[in-house]
Design an enzyme around this catalytic site. Structure first.
Site, PDB file in Angstrom:
ATOM      1  N   GLY A 298      15.866 -20.333  -5.340  1.00 38.72           N
ATOM      2  CA  GLY A 298      14.840 -19.843  -4.821  1.00 38.72           C
ATOM      3  C   GLY A 298      15.156 -19.733  -3.321  1.00 38.72           C
TER       4      GLY A 298
ATOM      5  N   GLY B 139      12.894 -19.409  -0.892  1.00 39.09           N
ATOM      6  CA  GLY B 139      11.431 -19.240  -0.077  1.00 39.09           C
ATOM      7  C   GLY B 139      11.550 -20.117   0.864  1.00 39.09           C
TER       8      GLY B 139
ATOM      9  N   GLY C   3      10.773 -23.654   0.997  1.00 39.78           N
ATOM     10  CA  GLY C   3      11.714 -24.515   0.651  1.00 39.78           C
ATOM     11  C   GLY C   3      13.093 -24.351   0.598  1.00 39.78           C
TER      12      GLY C   3
ATOM     13  CD  GLU D  16      -5.050 -14.079   5.280  1.00 37.27           C
ATOM     14  OE1 GLU D  16      -4.968 -14.966   6.443  1.00 37.27           O
ATOM     15  OE2 GLU D  16      -3.853 -13.742   4.723  1.00 37.27           O
TER      16      GLU D  16
ATOM     17  CG  ASP E  65       3.801 -22.926  -3.631  1.00 37.68           C
ATOM     18  OD1 ASP E  65       3.203 -23.956  -2.640  1.00 37.68           O
ATOM     19  OD2 ASP E  65       3.570 -21.928  -3.409  1.00 37.68           O
TER      20      ASP E  65
ATOM     21  CB  ALA F 179       4.524 -22.065   4.395  1.00 37.85           C
TER      22      ALA F 179
END
Lengths: 448, 448
Positions: B23, B25, B27, B184, B313, B330
């Protein structure tokens, strides 16, 4: 589920004569901008909701620009009060009925007083179903995004194979068509190969990457001057692009390109930039159409009609100077659109029409950094850095919309100093018809 | 056609311990940036070739930003010489084999010394197949582009119908989930409704456009403070967004949303922002997983393993302060990634590990122009213009990559002064699974 009978074109009634424009390209928007809404109601029909600056589409495909940099929403362009009686519809036109003076669409008919066909061109596969199925066209934004994903996926896969043959076909890129699109795409790929890919894919030996440019005629950029063609060929070869002139492609099964004469090239990526034909619409008699374009007189009136017009690439206006019609570039479309706006007013004011006279501002093509060619008026031919600067300047000036210019300019400055392409994202969310490699890739190896 | 056996991960052998990161992302990239390549070989596997700044994904969906503004190619991020022993592969991971210490992918196995699962979350439809089929998720870039095209196509169709019921379901937008994404997105749609759509679609009466925000709990933005929730609800209502709290969605057949209690809403567009669950991977025993997340200790070691880690997450690190683990934002991922980089070094240097301590920098949400909420450390709660300025500042600062900041900033400044969304292009080149309206639309009414 929406049924067609739930939809209609829904154009307000009007006492003014109605001008229906089919197509929001260079011809259509320049006509619509100049047309007098005091005299006319204007209806524009297009299958896309944006005007595209197609000369830069290849940069979307080669990860240099994002779509919004080369496209402007038509409703945004014509949203101001100056266009109070302008009506855009996102719809596919299926036919023209010249007797009833109606345009036929899938959601119903629309009567017109004046019709302007500004549909431009569509890709011409010359009846080769194989290439239509497996080749990558480069004419619309989704096609450019799809090609971008394909290119990047090929590099990703090339880093994941030790099988030499597999890797070679992943690193072979065959571009068919030596016109501006083909030449500029080949050049952009060569720049990526030199400046970006070795850093991005340290595991891949990019000396193995081959860019083939296949052209059926005896020179690249046939529409341009002999000088420009020769300079361009020199530039292409300096950039290690393998150019084959006088060469036709006979077939491509998704794995192997077969050239006339028997040569075979293994590749996962064939880019089809070899031909277009006018996007003519059903309904007008055959004698109006020659080689896929509407025959028009010097007022852009389609042969045999006084209230049906064709402008730009879909029109063929023969003249002593241009016996085969004007070149398929933006300028004739722009100039014809602007003149037609005036002439429509003249028609309702019963004044004599002004005949079209093409003012050739010259043509440009870019091959790479500091490598471009320019044919300017008065037989001036430029190459190298100066032509490149002119190319940048002209393209930024012509780009529609303040914001786009800003973004494109900042992208180009950024690229120039960093050699970085900005948008190397594989965002292909879909699988191209018949694109087995990508299907394979997306299903099995991830991606979105 | 590529056969899997022609592909392999093709990672160079090494004498250093190999860290495999699944991943790219928040992290994954913060770990990979800080990890010492003197001590480790680093392999990152992801299904996407880019790192996405997901807090701004809703702006791609609402035509505010283009994908490249919120995404950065991973190979570009780790292309410099500082990452000489970093290896990225675009590949789908199918399993973990903790006994052999290998990661399984569709193109073969990869042995690891240390494994870090940083896969984040996947959409949770809570088993509702109907919503999975007909709802629009908003988690990945292609989904955002697809939603953008859907929104614009609904407006185009609304301008082409005189049938009140048809038009109303085209102008009803149901957003399920009152978290940051839902709030949002609802806010951005309300701004479009107020500032852009009336100009773009003069034929449509946008007083009929309804934005529904459905939340199952008793307040919006449940992860944030009570004050923030109340301010947000006030802002949403000021912007004519119809908020339903304590309300669950029972079904959606592509035409009608059925709410628990029986209320029905006709709509062509249901946006699913109601839930995510950890993207856990096959192979680790069940007792490692709780509510879709890996149970980890204060060193992010997955329960029962000392060389398999989970961060962000997908990890659940219970602590007195956070009995249910850290919030799915995040910051925990970033902080855990940075700490793990240090701790891996400590492991090979036989030093004691440093336990994770979450530093809550606060959280932010934006509802519209001058309308945002901020929970800051020391129980400070801001709203309105100041929170909005903080939001802009923080998001620009966090955006990855010089160029993106520049483009995003110029977009936002442009939008602020012109109320213009920049990228209203319908570029959806594909049809969402089960999306009959769009299929109908694209096939019959054009589009690309």
């Amino acid at each position: 589920m929406l049924k067609p009978d739930k939809l209609s074109l829904n154009i307000p009634d009007t006492t003014k004569p109605r001008v229906v424009i089919i197509g929001g390209g260079f011809g259509g928007i320049n006509l619509a901008r100049k047309i007098s809404e005091k005299h006319f109601q204007v209806v524009m029909l297009d299958r896309q909701n944006y005007h595209g600056f197609w000369p830069l589409l290849y940069q979307v495909a080669t990860a240099g620009l994002e779509p919004d940099s080369i496209a402007e929403p038509l409703r945004k362009m014509f949203g101001s009060d100056d266009y109070a009686d302008f009506h855009f519809r996102l719809v596919k036109v299926t036919g023209i009925n010249p007797l009833n003076k109606t345009v036929e669409t899938i959601v119903g008919e629309l009567p017109f007083d004046f019709l302007v066909v500004a549909t431009g061109t569509k890709i011409n596969y010359f009846g080769n179903e194989q290439i239509k199925k497996y080749g990558f066209p480069l004419k619309q934004i989704p096609q450019a995004l799809n090609l971008r994903s394909q290119l990047l996926q090929c590099f990703e896969q090339a880093s994941m194979t030790v099988d030499p043959e597999t890797q070679q076909s992943l690193l072979n890129f065959v571009i068919v068509g030596g016109g501006p699109t083909g030449v500029e795409t080949a050049g952009a790929l060569a720049e990526m190969k030199k400046h970006i890919l070795p850093t991005d894919y340290p595991g891949v030996d990019f000396s193995k990457m081959n860019i083939f440019l296949i052209e059926g005629m005896d020179r690249v950029l046939p529409p341009m001057s002999q000088e420009a063609s020769e300079k361009t060929l020199k530039y292409l070869q300096e950039m290690d692009i393998i150019v084959r002139l006088n060469t036709l492609v006979e077939g491509y099964d998704g794995e192997t390109v077969i050239l006339k004469g028997g040569e075979q090239i293994k590749t996962n990526t064939l880019i089809w930039a070899a031909g277009v034909s006018g996007a003519v619409i059903e309904g007008l008699p055959e004698e109006c159409v020659e080689r896929g374009r509407y025959l028009v007189n010097e007022f852009n009136q389609v042969k045999g009609y006084d209230s049906i017009f064709a402008i730009g690439d879909v029109a063929m206006m023969k003249s002593p100077e241009y016996p085969k019609g004007h070149p398929g570039v933006a300028q004739p479309a722009i100039q014809q659109g602007k003149l037609l706006a005036k002439n429509l007013k003249r028609i309702v004011e019963k004044q004599p029409l002004e005949p079209f006279k093409y003012f050739d501002k010259g043509s440009l093509a870019i091959i790479g950094r500091n490598r471009a060619v320019a044919d300017l008026p008065n037989n001036m031919h430029l190459g190298g850095f100066f032509a490149w600067v002119i190319w940048l300047f002209v393209h930024i000036m012509y780009l529609i919309g303040f914001r786009n210019k800003l973004v494109v300019l900042s992208n180009w400055i950024y690229k120039f100093f960093t050699y970085e392409n900005s948008t190397r994202l594989i965002i292909r969310p879909f699988v191209r018809r018949g694109d087995r490699v990508s299907q394979n890739f997306i299903n099995k190896y991830g991606g979105d």
